[in-house]
Write an enzyme that holds these catalytic residues in place. Structure first.
Site, short mmCIF file in Angstrom:
data_model
loop_
_atom_site.label_atom_id
_atom_site.label_comp_id
_atom_site.label_asym_id
_atom_site.label_seq_id
_atom_site.Cartn_x
_atom_site.Cartn_y
_atom_site.Cartn_z
N ARG A 1 4.29 -4.58 -18.63
CA ARG A 1 3.27 -5.38 -17.94
C ARG A 1 2.88 -4.73 -16.61
O ARG A 1 3.64 -3.95 -16.05
CB ARG A 1 3.83 -6.78 -17.68
N THR B 1 -6.95 -11.67 -24.50
CA THR B 1 -5.61 -11.15 -24.78
C THR B 1 -5.51 -10.92 -26.29
O THR B 1 -6.41 -11.31 -27.04
CB THR B 1 -4.51 -12.13 -24.30
N ASP C 1 -2.60 -13.79 -12.35
CA ASP C 1 -1.46 -14.51 -12.92
C ASP C 1 -0.40 -14.86 -11.87
O ASP C 1 0.53 -15.61 -12.14
CB ASP C 1 -0.81 -13.71 -14.06
N SER D 1 3.85 -14.29 -16.71
CA SER D 1 3.03 -14.30 -17.93
C SER D 1 3.39 -15.49 -18.80
O SER D 1 4.45 -16.09 -18.65
CB SER D 1 3.28 -13.00 -18.69
N SER D 2 2.50 -15.79 -19.74
CA SER D 2 2.81 -16.77 -20.78
C SER D 2 2.96 -16.08 -22.14
O SER D 2 3.18 -16.75 -23.14
CB SER D 2 1.70 -17.81 -20.88
N GLY E 1 -4.19 -16.52 -25.36
CA GLY E 1 -4.61 -17.87 -24.97
C GLY E 1 -4.08 -18.36 -23.64
O GLY E 1 -4.07 -19.58 -23.41
N GLY E 2 -3.64 -17.46 -22.75
CA GLY E 2 -3.17 -17.90 -21.44
C GLY E 2 -2.07 -18.94 -21.61
O GLY E 2 -1.12 -18.74 -22.39
O1 DON Z 1 0.05 -12.93 -19.26
C1 DON Z 1 -0.55 -13.98 -19.37
O2 DON Z 1 -0.02 -15.05 -19.58
C2 DON Z 1 -2.06 -13.97 -19.26
N1 DON Z 1 -2.50 -12.84 -18.49
C3 DON Z 1 -2.62 -13.96 -20.64
C4 DON Z 1 -4.11 -14.02 -20.63
C5 DON Z 1 -4.67 -14.56 -21.86
O3 DON Z 1 -4.00 -14.87 -22.81
C6 DON Z 1 -6.12 -14.71 -21.87
N2 DON Z 1 -6.51 -15.66 -22.86
N3 DON Z 1 -7.00 -16.72 -22.68
#
Ligand code: DON
Length: 592
Positions: free
Chosen positions: A124, A402, A444, A473-474, A494-495
């Protein structure tokens, strides 16, 4: 009997469903299919059947047909799951420039059946050396948008370093690095037709005025001045040159030389702080997977600096204690699930961050005793209230970026990898000569305690900005084993919805015993503590949603299927592989 194995292989090739459990799909899945595939086809012009693949040897599920095919060729050429993952990562970065790419980072979980060992590679992004805690606050202490778009949003990319390491350390040695990188250079140079997902991402970015603000992105996404539309050809010849340089020079092709110079120049010109010393000192990290038992299954998932694995396990533990009901659509079931999600996300805001900077109580959060304690606070009759917060940015539930892919090869090696440049097209800043979309992973971090980020997530001290620190992160690449054998490989973009999407699907398979296809197709629900809302995809029975409202849940019905996009592979008892890609984003599963 001598021909039996050959016969088996033939049956798999011919798509015969002889060994498939064929349980009845729950009505919710039937509803989803009717609404997503009117007249049998979806917006990607695909049938429900085309999202599932069966094969005897190796299987890949990713979010793009060309990327899956590139990786499949690697397996067929004798490469292992890690080789295929490397090729797929480069390819999906070309094919989904709005989701991921070499300007970003990700996590890779590998499980080797032969040694029963899992390895977790953290590739990351990290905060640049000149990052400071309050860098996104203006003079009056308000959060600015600088963590979202433009040079200052860019964290040190880690993807190329990670893929290079994975190839060196875990590759089969039967395919060359060039073989893994060059097909993606060709894809970038030849281009491909814009699909509905990319078209929508370009439209959103353009409507937001971001193409005008970032001419480097406009050149690629609106080459004739007009944003590319569905079916237009998207090309990135400069990225092809970059990939050829990486094919030639390995990771140095990215972190040194003309590509590095180009990245740094683009960031600097737009007010960012990334420097050559950040690229030089980028360090990969190996992490211990989060591990838990669920009945006869072992869950191996992503530890901090992701919150994914910790909360998936925390939620499975609470569910194991509370949920006996096996009716997929019952109000009681979803009431408890909503309360479980609420509690996990409350913990996330306080306890999760980069473990090199903050002591994350992983053992406590994932302990069954703690889950039982939390579960006691859940009232089966009524919804609890999440604490009040000042209104923030409404979480953008309408789209996901993502990417995730899952691979199982023929020799007991599985890879689950989630990768990202964060929000749509990352920082929307493109390093022009090299064609690289740069990430906005700095968003993030928690820019200020209690202030929601792009996903509406709040945090505090644990996830405050510091030089060299990894933003929380998620992302939740997850592998499930059964008696040491690979059973399920999955993950999602999906964040904040990543965690609940993976958990929804895992629970659908492990508890509700849905087939993998139904588990992925089924509508999902999401709660993240704040905002205090239970978000539901279309497809639920009115009575279920009504019942939840009566218990006090603020149910928000989404217009589209926007909770994650799960790509998964299951290994059946006879060794056959089932791949499922999520129709939410037109992915592709294929095997051999
Ligand atoms: O690492 C993470 O949790 C976020 N940067 C992921 C971003 C993501 O999944 C975008 N989608 N909606």
């Amino acid at each position: 009997m001598k021909y039996f194995p050959a016969l088996l292989a033939l049956l798999f090739f011919s798509g015969c469903h002889l060994f498939h459990r064929v349980p009845n799909s729950p009505p919710a899945v039937e509803r989803v299919i009717r609404s997503q595939f009117p007249e049998g086809k979806d917006e990607f012009n695909r049938t429900p059947e085309s999202y599932e693949a069966r094969a005897a040897h190796g299987m890949i599920s990713s979010e793009g047909v060309p990327a899956t095919n590139i990786a499949l060729e690697v397996l067929k050429a004798g490469g292992n799951a890690v080789d295929a993952a490397v090729a797929l990562s480069f390819a999906i970065g070309v094919y989904r420039p709005h989701s991921t790419g070499i300007g970003g980072g990700g996590f890779l979980v590998v499980y080797d059946e032969r040694s029963s060992k899992a390895e977790v590679l953290d590739m990351r992004e990290r905060a640049p050396a000149r990052a400071t805690r309050d860098m996104y606050l203006d003079k009056s202490g308000e959060v600015t948008e600088k963590s979202r778009w433009g040079g200052l949003a860019v964290a040190t990319p880690g993807l190329v370093a990670g893929l290079w390491e994975a190839f060196q350390k875990r590759g089969s040695g039967k395919v060359s690095w060039k073989q893994l990188v060059l097909p993606s250079a060709k894809l970038a140079r030849d281009g491909f037709a814009v699909d509905p997902d990319l078209a929508e991402a370009i439209r959103w970015t353009s409507d937001k005025g971001l193409l005008e603000r970032f001419p480097s992105a406009k050149k690629l996404l609106a080459p004739n001045g007009k944003p590319l539309q569905l079916g237009d050809i998207y090309k990135n010849p400069n990225l092809a040159k970059t990939l050829e340089t990486i094919a030639e020079n390995g990771k140095d092709g990215f972190y040194k030389g003309w590509v590095a110079k180009d990245i740094l120049a683009a960031v600097k010109k737009d007010g960012g702080i990334l420097e050559q010393r950040d690229l030089d000192s980028y360090a990969l990290r190996y992490r211990e997977p989060v591990k838990a038992e669920f009945g006869e299954y072992t869950i191996l998932s992503m530890p901090p600096p992701s919150s994914g694995g910790v909360h998936i396990v925390e939620m499975l533990n609470m569910a194991e204690d509370l949920i006996r009901d096996t009716d997929f659509e019952s109000v009681a079931n979803w009431h408890l699930k909503a309360e479980i999600m609420r509690r996990a996300f409350a913990d996330r805001s306080k306890y999760l961050g980069d473990p090199s900077f903050f002591k994350v109580p992983v053992a406590g959060l994932t302990s069954e005793e703690y889950a039982r304690h939390l579960a006691k606070s859940i009232d089966r009759a009524r919804a609890s209230k999440s604490v009040e917060v000042e209104p923030g940015q409404p979480a953008p539930y309408e789209k996901v970026h993502t990417t995730h892919f899952s691979i199982v090869d023929n020799n007991g090696l599985a890879v689950a990898s989630t990768q990202t440049i964060n929000y749509l097209f990352g920082a929307v800043l493109v390093a022009e000569e090299s064609g690289i979309f740069l990430n906005d992973e700095m968003d993030d971090f928690s820019a200020k305690p209690g202030a929601p980020n792009l996903f509406g997530l709040v945090g505090g001290e644990a996830n405050a900005i510091a030089p060299g620190k990894t933003p929380l992160s998620s992302m939740s690449p997850t592998i499930v084993t059964k008696a040491g054998k690979i059973y399920l490989v999955l993950g999602s973009p999906g964040g904040s919805k990543i965690i609940t999407s993976v958990w929804n699907v895992l629970f659908n398979v492990l508890h509700h015993k849905l087939s993998l296809r139904d588990a992925v197709f089924a509508p999902r629900m999401h709660h993240q503590w704040l905002p205090d809302k239970l978000v539901a995809e279309p497809g639920w029975e009115g009575a279920t949603l009504q019942g939840l409202r009566e218990k006090g849940h603020d149910v928000e019905e989404l217009k589209g299927f926007a909770l994650g996009s799960v790509t998964a592979v299951e290994v059946e008892a006879n060794g056959g592989k089932v791949g499922v890609a999520d129709p939410r984003r037109g992915g592709a599963a294929a095997g051999y």
